[in-house]
Structure formats: structure tokens, C-alpha cells
Scaffold this motif. Structure first.
Motif, PDB file in Angstrom:
ATOM      1  N   GLU A 177       0.813  -1.213   0.000  1.00 23.00           N
ATOM      2  CA  GLU A 177       0.000   0.000   0.000  1.00 23.00           C
ATOM      3  C   GLU A 177       0.849   1.267   0.000  1.00 23.00           C
ATOM      4  O   GLU A 177       0.364   2.347  -0.353  1.00 23.00           O
ATOM      5  CB  GLU A 177      -0.939   0.011   1.209  1.00 23.00           C
ATOM      6  N   THR A 178       2.130   1.175   0.368  1.00 21.05           N
ATOM      7  CA  THR A 178       2.993   2.362   0.336  1.00 21.05           C
ATOM      8  C   THR A 178       3.092   2.942  -1.067  1.00 21.05           C
ATOM      9  O   THR A 178       3.275   4.147  -1.233  1.00 21.05           O
ATOM     10  CB  THR A 178       4.412   2.028   0.825  1.00 21.05           C
ATOM     11  N   PHE A 179       2.986   2.104  -2.082  1.00 18.37           N
ATOM     12  CA  PHE A 179       3.124   2.562  -3.460  1.00 18.37           C
ATOM     13  C   PHE A 179       2.017   3.546  -3.826  1.00 18.37           C
ATOM     14  O   PHE A 179       2.206   4.413  -4.682  1.00 18.37           O
ATOM     15  CB  PHE A 179       3.095   1.359  -4.408  1.00 18.37           C
ATOM     16  N   PHE A 180       0.870   3.425  -3.176  1.00 18.58           N
ATOM     17  CA  PHE A 180      -0.278   4.249  -3.530  1.00 18.58           C
ATOM     18  C   PHE A 180      -0.601   5.301  -2.467  1.00 18.58           C
ATOM     19  O   PHE A 180      -1.691   5.851  -2.453  1.00 18.58           O
ATOM     20  CB  PHE A 180      -1.505   3.352  -3.750  1.00 18.58           C
ATOM     21  N   ASN A 181       0.358   5.561  -1.590  1.00 16.46           N
ATOM     22  CA  ASN A 181       0.128   6.517  -0.513  1.00 16.46           C
ATOM     23  C   ASN A 181       1.124   7.665  -0.630  1.00 16.46           C
ATOM     24  O   ASN A 181       2.334   7.456  -0.585  1.00 16.46           O
ATOM     25  CB  ASN A 181       0.264   5.825   0.842  1.00 16.46           C
ATOM     26  N   LYS A 182       0.632   8.883  -0.776  1.00 20.35           N
ATOM     27  CA  LYS A 182       1.490  10.041  -1.013  1.00 20.35           C
ATOM     28  C   LYS A 182       2.396  10.345   0.175  1.00 20.35           C
ATOM     29  O   LYS A 182       3.400  11.063   0.018  1.00 20.35           O
ATOM     30  CB  LYS A 182       0.631  11.254  -1.359  1.00 20.35           C
ATOM     31  N   LYS A 183       2.067   9.821   1.327  1.00 20.79           N
ATOM     32  CA  LYS A 183       2.944   9.996   2.483  1.00 20.79           C
ATOM     33  C   LYS A 183       4.297   9.345   2.234  1.00 20.79           C
ATOM     34  O   LYS A 183       5.325   9.783   2.751  1.00 20.79           O
ATOM     35  CB  LYS A 183       2.279   9.385   3.724  1.00 20.79           C
TER      36      LYS A 183
END
Length: 263
Positions: A177-183
Motif C-alpha cells: 500500500e505504500t506505493f499508492f500513498n502520497k505519504k
């Protein structure tokens, strides 16, 4: 589906680990890689993996815990690998993390190199971690590429240049999910198109990365704890961005994981 990054030894799974595994089975998870973050943790990961046909484990020291490394650590890892060659199939999670710096840069660099040396010695692939440390990460890793089997950078969150560099080094790309999180990411989601189909693997990184803003209902139901059972949501998102059939991606990402892990 195959979940290539499950922190099943985490304390948040201590009370209902078996139920979590059963939910994974019910939700079409056919394989799980249980991660070790310290040597002691790796022993527990191995112990859990031995109870289930579809589970395997890693052995290694996460960069957060590089300060725990001693002159005996390499030998302890070697002993675990030599005793448990069927279930312990990858070294890691290891690498560099300059975002939190729980261990000093000097400690992290030393421990990362030491573990790549072990991977070369035992011909094991490596589950790689890199955050805010790409230049040092690649400088060390390039010395070992060709001496270790094809490995994977998990929870990839780098920019376009970093992705292309990892692909040039023949790394598999672990999407979470990191790939799709702007954070976590500053570059375009369109980078998902740059990943060849045969280099794409998926991991939940459970119990982490269940974002309330992305999955408010699921977040409430699962009390903020990610699980392998939820991996379908990630693959569905990948399928939408890549405009590829979700059932095909379920098969391909599992196949890629099994090829990478040689199981």
C-alpha cells in the motif's frame, strides 16, 4: 495469491495468530513469507512456518535493529540457515533506513553488507528494505549483484529513477500500500506501468499499512490491523492502475513469488 511480507511475529498477532492464518486461507492466500526482524524474531518466524504447509520464513536483521548486531550474529544466522533449509528460504529483511535511524548509519551499513555476504555464501535471495537511503543502498548492493540470487525490494516507495535503477539491477519489485500513498511516495502512480509483469510481487506488510483514509470501513472492522486476508484489495488496486485482469494478476504475482523464493 502469495503474500511476500507478513510480520506474523508481531505482538498484535500474539493472541489470534491462528485465526489470522485461517482467514488468510479463506481469502485465497496460497502462500505467505513470514519475516524476521531480529535473530530471535527469525526463530519465531521459522517456528510458525513449520506449522503450515503454505508458510515459509526469512532470517535476518532489519536496519532498525542493526544496533543489536554482535560478533556472533553471522554465526547465529548461519546456524539457523543450515538447520532449516526447507522453511528458511530468504535472507532479510535487511537494508538501510535513514528515515527513522533507530540504528546509526555506520551500524546499518555494516550489518547490511554482512548479511549480503551471508546471502552470497548460502546462495539465498534477499528481502531488501530501503527508505531515504538509496545512494548508500545501491552502492553496497551493486557489489553483490551477480553473487546473490535474484532478490526483491519490498514495500517499494521510491521515485521513478530509483525504480528504474532497481529494475536495472534485476530486482523484483514488491508492491504494498505504500506505493499508492502520497505519504511515502513523491512520484507518479504511473510508475506502476514501468514494472515488467515478471518482476511484480505483492505483500501486505501486516500488521502495518492499513490506511484509514483508503479503507475506512475495513479499517474499522479490522481495528486498524492489516492482515494477509486483505491482500486482494491491494491486487485489485494494482489491476485498476495497470488496466490488467485481476485474476491474471493474482496468478502472476503468486507465480513470481514462487520463482523468486524457489518453492
Amino acid at each position: 495469491m502469495f503474500d511476500i511480507s507478513v510480520n506474523l511475529t508481531h505482538i498484535r498477532f500474539s493472541r489470534d495468530r491462528e485465526l489470522v492464518i485461517n482467514r488468510a486461507i479463506q481469502n485465497n492466500i496460497n502462500g505467505m513469507l513470514i519475516l524476521g526482524s531480529t535473530i530471535q524474531d527469525s526463530k519465531l518466524a521459522y517456528h510458525i512456518a513449520t506449522k503450515y504447509v503454505f508458510c515459509w520464513s526469512s532470517v535476518g536483521v532489519h536496519p532498525h535493529y542493526a544496533n543489536l548486531w554482535t560478533k556472533h550474529s553471522s554465526q547465529k544466522i548461519s546456524s539457523l540457515i543450515e538447520q532449516n533449509t526447507i522453511k528458511i528460504i530468504i535472507l532479510g529483511e535487511c537494508g538501510l533506513d535513514y528515515y527513522r535511524n533507530y540504528s546509526t548509519v555506520k551500524e546499518q551499513l555494516y550489518v547490511f553488507n554482512a548479511q549480503l555476504e551471508l546471502a552470497a555464501q548460502y546462495n539465498l535471495p534477499v528481502l531488501l528494505h530501503c527508505r531515504n537511503a538509496f545512494n548508500d543502498f545501491t552502492a553496497i548492493l551493486k557489489k553483490w549483484i551477480g553473487k546473490i540470487p535474484v532478490s526483491v525490494i519490498h514495500c517499494f516507495s521510491g521515485n521513478t529513477y530509483e525504480l528504474e535503477t532497481c529494475l536495472d539491477m534485476n530486482l523484483a519489485i514488491g508492491i504494498s500500500e505504500t506505493f499508492f500513498n502520497k505519504k511515502y511516495r513523491s512520484s507518479s502512480y504511473n510508475d506502476i506501468f514501468l514494472i515488467p509483469q515478471n518482476k511484480l510481487v505483492t505483500g501486505s506488510d501486516s500488521p502495518y499499512l492499513l490506511f484509514k483514509d483508503k479503507y475506512p470501513d475495513i479499517y474499522t472492522t479490522y481495528k486498524g490491523r492489516n492482515e494477509p486476508a486483505l491482500l486482494y484489495n491491494l491486487i485489485k488496486k494494482i489491476s485498476l492502475y495497470r488496466n490488467e485482469d485481476i485474476y491474471m494478476l493474482q496468478h502472476v504475482t503468486e507465480h513470481n513469488a514462487r520463482v523468486l523464493l524457489r518453492i
